[in-house]
Design a protein around this motif. Structure first.
Motif, mmCIF file in Angstrom:
data_model
loop_
_atom_site.group_PDB
_atom_site.id
_atom_site.type_symbol
_atom_site.label_atom_id
_atom_site.label_comp_id
_atom_site.label_asym_id
_atom_site.label_seq_id
_atom_site.Cartn_x
_atom_site.Cartn_y
_atom_site.Cartn_z
ATOM 1 N N ARG A 120 -11.177 -9.029 0.861
ATOM 2 C CA ARG A 120 -10.958 -10.339 1.171
ATOM 3 C C ARG A 120 -9.754 -10.527 0.009
ATOM 4 N NH1 ARG A 120 -15.681 -13.644 2.971
ATOM 5 N NH2 ARG A 120 -17.166 -11.953 3.440
ATOM 6 N N ALA A 121 -9.294 -10.564 -0.771
ATOM 7 C CA ALA A 121 -7.990 -10.604 -1.252
ATOM 8 C C ALA A 121 -7.116 -9.703 -1.736
ATOM 9 C CB ALA A 121 -8.135 -11.558 -3.134
ATOM 10 N N VAL A 122 -6.236 -9.229 -1.841
ATOM 11 C CA VAL A 122 -5.939 -8.300 -2.160
ATOM 12 C C VAL A 122 -4.393 -8.495 -3.549
ATOM 13 C CG1 VAL A 122 -3.332 -6.817 -1.234
ATOM 14 C CG2 VAL A 122 -5.212 -7.425 0.383
ATOM 15 N N ILE A 123 -4.397 -8.372 -3.673
ATOM 16 C CA ILE A 123 -4.086 -7.674 -5.449
ATOM 17 C C ILE A 123 -3.036 -6.989 -5.975
ATOM 18 C CG2 ILE A 123 -4.523 -8.011 -8.179
ATOM 19 C CD1 ILE A 123 -7.574 -8.400 -7.285
ATOM 20 N N ILE A 124 -1.804 -7.422 -6.120
ATOM 21 C CA ILE A 124 -0.736 -6.665 -6.149
ATOM 22 C C ILE A 124 -0.460 -6.863 -7.824
ATOM 23 C CG2 ILE A 124 1.868 -6.702 -4.985
ATOM 24 C CD1 ILE A 124 1.207 -7.866 -2.691
ATOM 25 N N THR A 125 0.022 -5.678 -8.112
ATOM 26 C CA THR A 125 0.961 -5.359 -9.680
ATOM 27 C C THR A 125 1.808 -4.555 -9.396
ATOM 28 O OG1 THR A 125 -0.281 -3.041 -9.981
ATOM 29 C CG2 THR A 125 -1.719 -4.276 -9.934
ATOM 30 N N ASP A 126 2.412 -5.429 -11.012
ATOM 31 C CA ASP A 126 4.201 -5.058 -11.166
ATOM 32 C C ASP A 126 4.508 -3.582 -11.461
ATOM 33 O OD1 ASP A 126 2.133 -4.203 -13.257
ATOM 34 O OD2 ASP A 126 4.014 -6.056 -14.445
ATOM 35 N N SER A 127 3.229 -2.764 -11.343
ATOM 36 C CA SER A 127 3.371 -1.293 -11.343
ATOM 37 C C SER A 127 2.875 -0.805 -10.022
ATOM 38 C CB SER A 127 2.017 -0.225 -12.636
ATOM 39 O OG SER A 127 1.066 -1.102 -11.322
ATOM 40 N N GLY A 128 3.485 -1.988 -9.114
ATOM 41 C CA GLY A 128 3.141 -1.189 -8.008
ATOM 42 C C GLY A 128 1.889 -0.852 -6.575
ATOM 43 N N HIS A 129 0.495 -0.122 -7.523
ATOM 44 C CA HIS A 129 -0.553 -0.940 -7.383
ATOM 45 C C HIS A 129 -1.575 -1.860 -6.442
ATOM 46 C CE1 HIS A 129 0.081 2.712 -10.582
ATOM 47 N NE2 HIS A 129 -1.250 2.978 -9.854
ATOM 48 N N VAL A 130 -1.723 -1.423 -5.581
ATOM 49 C CA VAL A 130 -1.849 -2.624 -4.728
ATOM 50 C C VAL A 130 -3.995 -2.596 -4.476
ATOM 51 C CG1 VAL A 130 -2.829 -3.142 -1.863
ATOM 52 C CG2 VAL A 130 -0.224 -2.652 -2.777
ATOM 53 N N ILE A 131 -4.375 -3.700 -4.823
ATOM 54 C CA ILE A 131 -6.029 -3.688 -5.464
ATOM 55 C C ILE A 131 -6.494 -4.164 -4.350
ATOM 56 C CG2 ILE A 131 -8.016 -4.539 -7.304
ATOM 57 C CD1 ILE A 131 -5.491 -3.773 -9.399
#
Length: 87
Positions: free
Chosen positions: A53-64
């Motif tokens: 339901r949600a995609v979290i994008i981080t500054d390290s390039g990881h996608v959660i």
């Protein structure tokens, strides 16, 4: 530096300082981001087999990937008047 942690569901926690965006997984560009992250071993699936339901994008390039709504995750970032996180 004060490290704030945000619960993204099922006991999974991410550092609020590292999050760039919280988006819905419905659009084609976001689906491409998920596929690219999976191919480059940068995808973290925290859905426990449930629907994303949600995609979290981080500054390290990881996608959660999270099974809770983007609005719910975003609301956990809200800082109360006394400066403490509501999460």
């Amino acid at each position: 530096m004060d490290m704030k942690l945000i619960n993204i569901g099922f006991g999974n926690i991410v550092s609020a300082n590292r999050v760039i965006a919280i988006v819905s997984p419905e659009s084609a560009p976001i689906k491409r981001i998920i596929t690219d992250a999976r191919d480059s071993k940068q995808l973290i699936d925290a859905t426990y087999g449930r629907r994303t339901r949600a995609v979290i994008i981080t500054d390290s390039g990881h996608v959660i990937l999270s099974a809770i709504q983007p609005e719910t995750v975003a609301n956990r970032f809200v800082i109360s008047k006394d400066g403490q996180s509501d999460a």
